[in-house]
Design an enzyme around this catalytic site. Structure first.
Site, PDB file in Angstrom:
ATOM      1  N   TYR A 133       0.835  -1.195   0.000  1.00 39.89           N
ATOM      2  CA  TYR A 133       0.000   0.000   0.000  1.00 39.89           C
ATOM      3  C   TYR A 133       0.870   1.246   0.000  1.00 39.89           C
ATOM      4  O   TYR A 133       1.810   1.370   0.792  1.00 39.89           O
ATOM      5  CB  TYR A 133      -0.932   0.028   1.214  1.00 39.89           C
ATOM      6  CG  TYR A 133      -1.870   1.213   1.155  1.00 39.89           C
ATOM      7  CD1 TYR A 133      -2.915   1.232   0.242  1.00 39.89           C
ATOM      8  CD2 TYR A 133      -1.684   2.327   1.960  1.00 39.89           C
ATOM      9  CE1 TYR A 133      -3.763   2.323   0.134  1.00 39.89           C
ATOM     10  CE2 TYR A 133      -2.525   3.428   1.875  1.00 39.89           C
ATOM     11  CZ  TYR A 133      -3.566   3.425   0.960  1.00 39.89           C
ATOM     12  OH  TYR A 133      -4.394   4.506   0.846  1.00 39.89           O
ATOM     13  N   GLN A 197     -10.381   0.426   2.482  1.00 37.46           N
ATOM     14  CA  GLN A 197     -10.929  -0.494   1.493  1.00 37.46           C
ATOM     15  C   GLN A 197      -9.825  -1.188   0.696  1.00 37.46           C
ATOM     16  O   GLN A 197     -10.007  -2.322   0.226  1.00 37.46           O
ATOM     17  CB  GLN A 197     -11.914   0.214   0.556  1.00 37.46           C
ATOM     18  CG  GLN A 197     -11.389   1.413  -0.189  1.00 37.46           C
ATOM     19  CD  GLN A 197     -11.570   2.723   0.568  1.00 37.46           C
ATOM     20  OE1 GLN A 197     -11.579   2.765   1.788  1.00 37.46           O
ATOM     21  NE2 GLN A 197     -11.705   3.806  -0.197  1.00 37.46           N
ATOM     22  N   THR A 243       4.204  10.157  11.108  1.00 42.46           N
ATOM     23  CA  THR A 243       5.662  10.176  11.193  1.00 42.46           C
ATOM     24  C   THR A 243       6.144  10.968  12.401  1.00 42.46           C
ATOM     25  O   THR A 243       5.428  11.837  12.924  1.00 42.46           O
ATOM     26  CB  THR A 243       6.269  10.753   9.904  1.00 42.46           C
ATOM     27  OG1 THR A 243       7.676  10.509   9.898  1.00 42.46           O
ATOM     28  CG2 THR A 243       6.022  12.244   9.798  1.00 42.46           C
ATOM     29  N   GLN A 265       9.969  16.767   8.729  1.00 41.75           N
ATOM     30  CA  GLN A 265       9.025  15.720   9.102  1.00 41.75           C
ATOM     31  C   GLN A 265       7.657  16.284   9.451  1.00 41.75           C
ATOM     32  O   GLN A 265       6.628  15.646   9.215  1.00 41.75           O
ATOM     33  CB  GLN A 265       9.591  14.899  10.263  1.00 41.75           C
ATOM     34  CG  GLN A 265      10.858  14.136   9.895  1.00 41.75           C
ATOM     35  CD  GLN A 265      10.711  13.321   8.621  1.00 41.75           C
ATOM     36  OE1 GLN A 265       9.928  12.382   8.559  1.00 41.75           O
ATOM     37  NE2 GLN A 265      11.464  13.684   7.575  1.00 41.75           N
ATOM     38  N   HIS A 268       5.011  16.363   6.651  1.00 42.41           N
ATOM     39  CA  HIS A 268       4.244  15.189   6.238  1.00 42.41           C
ATOM     40  C   HIS A 268       2.763  15.291   6.575  1.00 42.41           C
ATOM     41  O   HIS A 268       1.915  14.908   5.778  1.00 42.41           O
ATOM     42  CB  HIS A 268       4.796  13.939   6.944  1.00 42.41           C
ATOM     43  CG  HIS A 268       5.888  13.244   6.202  1.00 42.41           C
ATOM     44  ND1 HIS A 268       5.687  12.523   5.059  1.00 42.41           N
ATOM     45  CD2 HIS A 268       7.217  13.160   6.456  1.00 42.41           C
ATOM     46  CE1 HIS A 268       6.834  12.023   4.629  1.00 42.41           C
ATOM     47  NE2 HIS A 268       7.776  12.394   5.457  1.00 42.41           N
ATOM     48  N   GLU A 334      10.568   6.902  15.698  1.00 44.13           N
ATOM     49  CA  GLU A 334      10.661   6.345  14.347  1.00 44.13           C
ATOM     50  C   GLU A 334      11.990   6.770  13.714  1.00 44.13           C
ATOM     51  O   GLU A 334      12.747   5.948  13.203  1.00 44.13           O
ATOM     52  CB  GLU A 334       9.488   6.860  13.505  1.00 44.13           C
ATOM     53  CG  GLU A 334       9.531   6.398  12.059  1.00 44.13           C
ATOM     54  CD  GLU A 334       8.494   7.098  11.198  1.00 44.13           C
ATOM     55  OE1 GLU A 334       8.220   6.594  10.099  1.00 44.13           O
ATOM     56  OE2 GLU A 334       7.970   8.159  11.605  1.00 44.13           O
ATOM     57  N   HIS A 335      12.254   8.072  13.730  1.00 51.45           N
ATOM     58  CA  HIS A 335      13.515   8.615  13.221  1.00 51.45           C
ATOM     59  C   HIS A 335      14.241   9.315  14.368  1.00 51.45           C
ATOM     60  O   HIS A 335      13.650  10.178  15.029  1.00 51.45           O
ATOM     61  CB  HIS A 335      13.280   9.660  12.126  1.00 51.45           C
ATOM     62  CG  HIS A 335      12.399   9.206  11.005  1.00 51.45           C
ATOM     63  ND1 HIS A 335      11.073   9.588  10.899  1.00 51.45           N
ATOM     64  CD2 HIS A 335      12.656   8.405   9.937  1.00 51.45           C
ATOM     65  CE1 HIS A 335      10.561   9.057   9.807  1.00 51.45           C
ATOM     66  NE2 HIS A 335      11.483   8.315   9.196  1.00 51.45           N
ATOM     67  N   ASP A 368      14.671   9.089   3.747  1.00 50.78           N
ATOM     68  CA  ASP A 368      13.381   9.032   3.050  1.00 50.78           C
ATOM     69  C   ASP A 368      13.547   8.652   1.579  1.00 50.78           C
ATOM     70  O   ASP A 368      12.627   8.091   0.971  1.00 50.78           O
ATOM     71  CB  ASP A 368      12.677  10.385   3.137  1.00 50.78           C
ATOM     72  CG  ASP A 368      12.016  10.615   4.489  1.00 50.78           C
ATOM     73  OD1 ASP A 368      11.784   9.628   5.201  1.00 50.78           O
ATOM     74  OD2 ASP A 368      11.753  11.785   4.822  1.00 50.78           O
ATOM     75  N   HIS A 427       2.345 -39.122  21.857  1.00 48.35           N
ATOM     76  CA  HIS A 427       3.586 -38.584  21.318  1.00 48.35           C
ATOM     77  C   HIS A 427       4.719 -39.610  21.448  1.00 48.35           C
ATOM     78  O   HIS A 427       5.495 -39.841  20.524  1.00 48.35           O
ATOM     79  CB  HIS A 427       3.973 -37.292  22.052  1.00 48.35           C
ATOM     80  CG  HIS A 427       3.160 -36.099  21.661  1.00 48.35           C
ATOM     81  ND1 HIS A 427       1.796 -36.050  21.770  1.00 48.35           N
ATOM     82  CD2 HIS A 427       3.539 -34.894  21.158  1.00 48.35           C
ATOM     83  CE1 HIS A 427       1.360 -34.878  21.364  1.00 48.35           C
ATOM     84  NE2 HIS A 427       2.405 -34.146  20.974  1.00 48.35           N
TER      85      HIS A 427
END
Length: 438
Positions: A133, A197, A243, A265, A268, A334-335, A368, A427
């Site tokens: 995606y 969706q 982000t 950032q 974004h 994250e960064h 990035d 077993h």
């Protein structure tokens, strides 16, 4: 613009104090629980009504009337043909670097001999089919095409489908630069479906899109919520939300660089988090001054101001670099950028981060696009237990157990003993029968 949080003198819980750094440096209000009812309804509609529901949602959410969700092959070819040569060159260099790092991290099969005739092979097997995606709402994230596709291809995934938001201004197709990147990488199964969706389409198989085994890629709260709801029906990489960047800096940092990286950032998303952690109040003041000037000079001023002034962003003042490292590890960004003396050594003390950018010449923007690293990374503090997207996300481990009769005989009594200890006599019997015992 950015609020200040003064942690000087604060002792964290991890060191016997009362302050939990994870709580005092808050994040954006990214409420998956609140979005769940609406997203559940979307997923159920796709499950029960298939393509009809997807077409309705494209009309409702994207203002696009469709008769077919698959992007025609000529649209992919045309997008690549008309792609700006400079953009193509940038994409090709990014692909080259990412392919190199992916090849380096690709794991090989490993065989272990545990005795004569006793071998266990740790085999790496690519996922059969994946759905990738790529967000296209606020910005057409063409770089996310590369970050998803390249590791999947290097891993050996045999069937790759990609979906991105249909856009009214582009005739109901995803952004042409996204289509061009798909063509450049040889991905010809592309769908013009966005949001929750799209995730449901991948999970259930809708219209021309067959069901996938794994879904990867970042997205809005709608796509993240859909991934959570459909996890189990389909594998997911992570629940990557808005982000975030944390910059750990001392008085040697260049204020203009720090401000520019925080801004990059914030650009974004209004929910993006930008955090500066420093033991230098004068640096914090200089960064604030730089931000005022840089934000007014950039394109997405309103979006950036919303991000920087939100509860998820701020300047954290600490006593010293040791406390700054503690805050960074607790936040698990994250960064994470490090602008300090001996930045590489400081980076070695960071255990929780999606990606670490060392020194003044490794901005997050490099990651990035062209660093060779992957920019699909864990957010929301998940970097303390999760990793970014890589070749490993597209492979599975399978143990191949190959024992001879003699090798089994060597451990048979252990198997029988342990089976009886667990009150599972069947077993043990499965071993004894091979040696003529009842």
């Amino acid at each position: 613009m950015m609020r200040r949080i003064d942690l000087r003198g604060a002792v964290p819980v991890s060191r016997g104090g009362t302050v939990d750094y994870r709580d005092v440096v808050p994040r954006a209000d990214f409420d998956i629980e609140a979005a769940t009812p609406a997203v559940h309804a979307i997923c159920e509609a796709v499950r029960t009504r298939g393509l009809e529901a997807v077409l309705e949602m494209s009309q409702r959410y994207d203002g696009v009337t469709q008769t077919d969700i698959r992007v025609p092959s000529h649209a992919l070819r045309d997008a690549l043909t008309t792609l700006d040569p400079d953009i193509r060159a940038g994409l090709e260099e990014s692909i080259r670097r990412l392919q190199a790092t992916c090849q380096a991290e690709l794991e090989r099969d490993a065989a272990t001999d545990l005795g004569a005739g006793a071998r266990v092979t740790h085999r790496k097997v690519p996922v059969g089919r994946v759905g990738l995606y790529v967000p296209g709402g606020i910005a057409p994230l063409v770089s996310s095409v590369l970050m998803n596709v390249v590791p999947a291809q290097v891993a050996g995934v045999g069937s790759i489908a990609l979906s991105s938001t249909p856009q009214k201004e582009h005739g109901g197709l995803p952004h042409p630069t996204i289509l061009a990147a798909c063509a450049l990488l040889g991905v010809d199964e592309v769908y013009a479906v966005g949001g929750a969706q799209a995730i449901a389409m991948f999970a259930y198989g809708v219209g021309p899109c067959a069901r996938v085994d794994l879904v990867t890629g970042p997205g809005s709260i709608w796509t993240v919520t859909a991934k959570r709801l459909l996890k189990g029906r389909v594998g997911i990489d992570s629940e990557a939300g808005p982000t975030e960047i944390l910059v750990l800096a001392d008085d040697t940092a260049e204020p203009a660089y720090v401000a520019a990286d925080l801004l990059s950032q914030a650009e974004h998303d209004p929910l993006a988090a930008a955090v500066l952690v420093t033991d230098s109040e004068p640096l914090a003041d200089r960064v604030a001054t730089e931000l005022e000037a840089q934000v007014l000079a950039t394109k997405h001023t309103e979006r950036i101001q919303t991000s920087l002034s939100g509860i998820q962003s701020g300047v954290v003042l600490v006593d010293n670099l040791d406390q700054g490292v503690d805050v960074a590890n607790a936040y698990a960004a994250e960064h994470l950028e490090i602008h300090t003396v001996d930045a590489l050594s400081v980076a070695g003390r960071i255990h929780n981060a999606g990606a670490i950018f060392v020194g003044p010449h490794a901005p997050v923007s490099l990651g990035d696009y062209c660093a060779g690293s992957n920019h699909v990374l864990p957010t929301g503090g998940c970097a303390c237990h999760s990793s970014g997207l890589s070749v490993r996300a597209f492979t599975r481990s399978v143990h191949v157990v190959d024992y001879s009769r003699e090798a089994l005989a060597e451990v048979a009594h252990h198997v029988v003993t342990l089976a009886e200890a667990e009150d599972l006599p069947g077993h043990g019997a499965a071993v004894r029968v091979r040696f003529g015992s009842p």
